[in-house]
Design a protein around this motif. Structure first.
Motif, short mmCIF file in Angstrom:
data_model
loop_
_atom_site.label_atom_id
_atom_site.label_comp_id
_atom_site.label_asym_id
_atom_site.label_seq_id
_atom_site.Cartn_x
_atom_site.Cartn_y
_atom_site.Cartn_z
N ALA A 1 0.78 -1.23 0.00
CA ALA A 1 0.00 0.00 0.00
C ALA A 1 0.82 1.29 0.00
N THR A 2 2.11 1.24 0.31
CA THR A 2 2.88 2.49 0.39
C THR A 2 3.68 2.78 -0.87
N SER A 3 3.45 2.00 -1.92
CA SER A 3 4.04 2.28 -3.23
C SER A 3 3.06 1.82 -4.30
N LEU A 4 3.35 2.16 -5.54
CA LEU A 4 2.45 1.82 -6.65
C LEU A 4 3.14 0.83 -7.58
N ALA A 5 2.53 -0.34 -7.75
CA ALA A 5 3.08 -1.32 -8.69
C ALA A 5 2.97 -0.78 -10.10
N LEU A 6 4.02 -0.95 -10.89
CA LEU A 6 4.04 -0.39 -12.24
C LEU A 6 3.30 -1.25 -13.25
N ALA A 7 3.19 -2.53 -13.00
CA ALA A 7 2.53 -3.41 -13.98
C ALA A 7 2.06 -4.68 -13.29
N GLY A 8 1.09 -5.34 -13.91
CA GLY A 8 0.64 -6.62 -13.42
C GLY A 8 -0.55 -6.52 -12.50
N SER A 9 -1.48 -7.45 -12.65
CA SER A 9 -2.65 -7.52 -11.78
C SER A 9 -2.26 -8.09 -10.42
N ALA A 10 -3.19 -8.02 -9.48
CA ALA A 10 -2.94 -8.63 -8.17
C ALA A 10 -2.73 -10.14 -8.32
N ALA A 11 -3.48 -10.75 -9.23
CA ALA A 11 -3.32 -12.20 -9.44
C ALA A 11 -1.92 -12.53 -9.95
N TRP A 12 -1.43 -11.71 -10.89
CA TRP A 12 -0.07 -11.92 -11.40
C TRP A 12 0.95 -11.73 -10.29
N ALA A 13 0.79 -10.64 -9.51
CA ALA A 13 1.75 -10.36 -8.45
C ALA A 13 1.77 -11.47 -7.41
N ALA A 14 0.59 -11.98 -7.05
CA ALA A 14 0.53 -13.05 -6.07
C ALA A 14 1.18 -14.33 -6.60
N GLN A 15 0.91 -14.64 -7.84
CA GLN A 15 1.48 -15.85 -8.44
C GLN A 15 3.00 -15.77 -8.51
N GLU A 16 3.51 -14.61 -8.93
CA GLU A 16 4.96 -14.45 -9.04
C GLU A 16 5.63 -14.47 -7.67
N ALA A 17 5.00 -13.84 -6.68
CA ALA A 17 5.56 -13.86 -5.34
C ALA A 17 5.65 -15.27 -4.80
N ARG A 18 4.65 -16.06 -5.12
CA ARG A 18 4.60 -17.44 -4.63
C ARG A 18 5.54 -18.37 -5.41
N ALA A 19 5.46 -18.28 -6.76
CA ALA A 19 6.21 -19.22 -7.59
C ALA A 19 7.66 -18.80 -7.80
N PHE A 20 7.87 -17.55 -8.17
CA PHE A 20 9.23 -17.06 -8.42
C PHE A 20 9.91 -16.63 -7.12
N GLY A 21 9.17 -15.89 -6.28
CA GLY A 21 9.76 -15.37 -5.04
C GLY A 21 9.77 -16.35 -3.89
N ARG A 22 9.07 -17.47 -4.03
CA ARG A 22 9.05 -18.51 -3.00
C ARG A 22 8.49 -18.01 -1.68
N ALA A 23 7.50 -17.13 -1.78
CA ALA A 23 6.87 -16.59 -0.58
C ALA A 23 6.06 -17.67 0.12
N ASP A 24 6.06 -17.63 1.45
CA ASP A 24 5.30 -18.58 2.25
C ASP A 24 3.91 -18.09 2.58
N VAL A 25 3.76 -16.78 2.74
CA VAL A 25 2.48 -16.15 3.07
C VAL A 25 2.33 -14.92 2.19
N LEU A 26 1.10 -14.63 1.73
CA LEU A 26 0.84 -13.46 0.90
C LEU A 26 0.04 -12.44 1.69
N VAL A 27 0.45 -11.17 1.59
CA VAL A 27 -0.15 -10.08 2.35
C VAL A 27 -0.92 -9.19 1.38
N VAL A 28 -2.20 -8.95 1.67
CA VAL A 28 -3.06 -8.16 0.80
C VAL A 28 -3.60 -6.97 1.57
N THR A 29 -3.40 -5.76 1.02
CA THR A 29 -3.87 -4.53 1.64
C THR A 29 -4.53 -3.66 0.58
#
Length: 269
Positions: free
Chosen positions: A163-191
């Motif tokens: 929430a304190t910056s603006l993503a330049l591209a990609g939907s929330a679904a894309w961002a979540a998928q990349e964080a999980r698959a590419f970034g190996r995130a364990d938990v996803l935070v949505v605000t």
């Protein structure tokens, strides 16, 4: 849900009620006022115990009052956060997390591993955002490399379009998928600045994509929305909502914190 993040005595439902300790400006910050690290550590430990007593299942330490905040911090901040974080870990039995700078995931992992903390929050794990400091690039590689280098099993909680910056591209679904698959995130935070209801709707939509991850609401949760958050999300991160005032480094209000803690009781019954 990620079993390693559950605390059996305080988290019978698996819901993560996370209280954030917004520390006073630390040594090395432009706005540091001279408060010794030892004094900040004592204060943080007291507030952490207040959150634990109120029923919070997790505590997170953040250098939120260092202003202007750096995207990546330097040695004085790492040293101070390590001292303060260690005091918090020693003061409570619940899992402790660390968030550093505006996006210093590698330092957060190093600090958490050193002090025995359980998780870190990384605001831009993948992709690119723009904020008050300018470009903020994802640090997934650096975070993964630090975990590998240290042999660390510290959990990574990644924001989806934080929430304190603006993503330049990609939907929330894309961002979540990349964080999980590419970034190996364990938990996803949505605000969502527009409100907790919209954040919960986003979580419902992300679950519908068959994305297998715990989802935590990252902010804006109040006493009027905590019940629906418990019902529809896997956790909530509370900062300003549990403080005694609106000051950036305000102390935890035990009475307000206890009101949030009671929200977990009906769900556990």
């Amino acid at each position: 849900m990620t079993d390693s993040l559950r605390h059996p005595d305080t988290d019978p439902t698996g819901f993560r009620l996370v209280g954030v300790l917004h520390l006073p400006p630390l040594p090395g910050a432009v706005n540091h006022t001279g408060v010794p690290v030892a004094d900040i550590a004592v204060r943080a430990a007291e507030d952490a115990r207040a959150l634990q007593d109120a029923g919070f299942t997790h505590v997170m330490v953040q250098d939120a009052s260092d202003m202007p905040q750096a995207v990546r911090v330097d040695a004085p901040t790492v040293a101070a956060l390590s001292v303060v974080g260690a005091a918090v870990v020693g003061a409570v039995a619940v899992p402790v997390g660390v968030v550093v700078g505006h996006n210093d995931g590698p330092s957060a992992v190093a600090i958490a591993h050193a002090i025995g903390a359980t998780f870190v929050r990384v605001k831009v794990l993948t992709g690119v955002s723009v904020g008050p400091t300018g470009w903020i690039e994802g640090c997934a590689y650096e975070v993964a490399a630090m975990r590998q280098r240290l042999g660390s099993d510290v959990e990574v909680w990644a924001d989806v379009h934080e929430a304190t910056s603006l993503a330049l591209a990609g939907s929330a679904a894309w961002a979540a998928q990349e964080a999980r698959a590419f970034g190996r995130a364990d938990v996803l935070v949505v605000t969502r600045d527009s409100g907790v209801g919209d954040a919960l709707d986003d979580i419902d939509g992300l679950r519908a994509t068959a994305l297998d991850a715990p989802f935590v609401v990252g902010g804006r949760v109040g006493l009027d929305t905590i019940a629906q958050t418990v019902a529809r999300a896997d956790g909530a991160i509370l900062g300003s909502a549990i403080k005694r005032s609106s000051a950036p480094d305000a102390r935890v209000d035990p009475t307000v914190a206890a009101a949030f803690g009671r929200a977990l009781v009906p769900a556990a019954a």
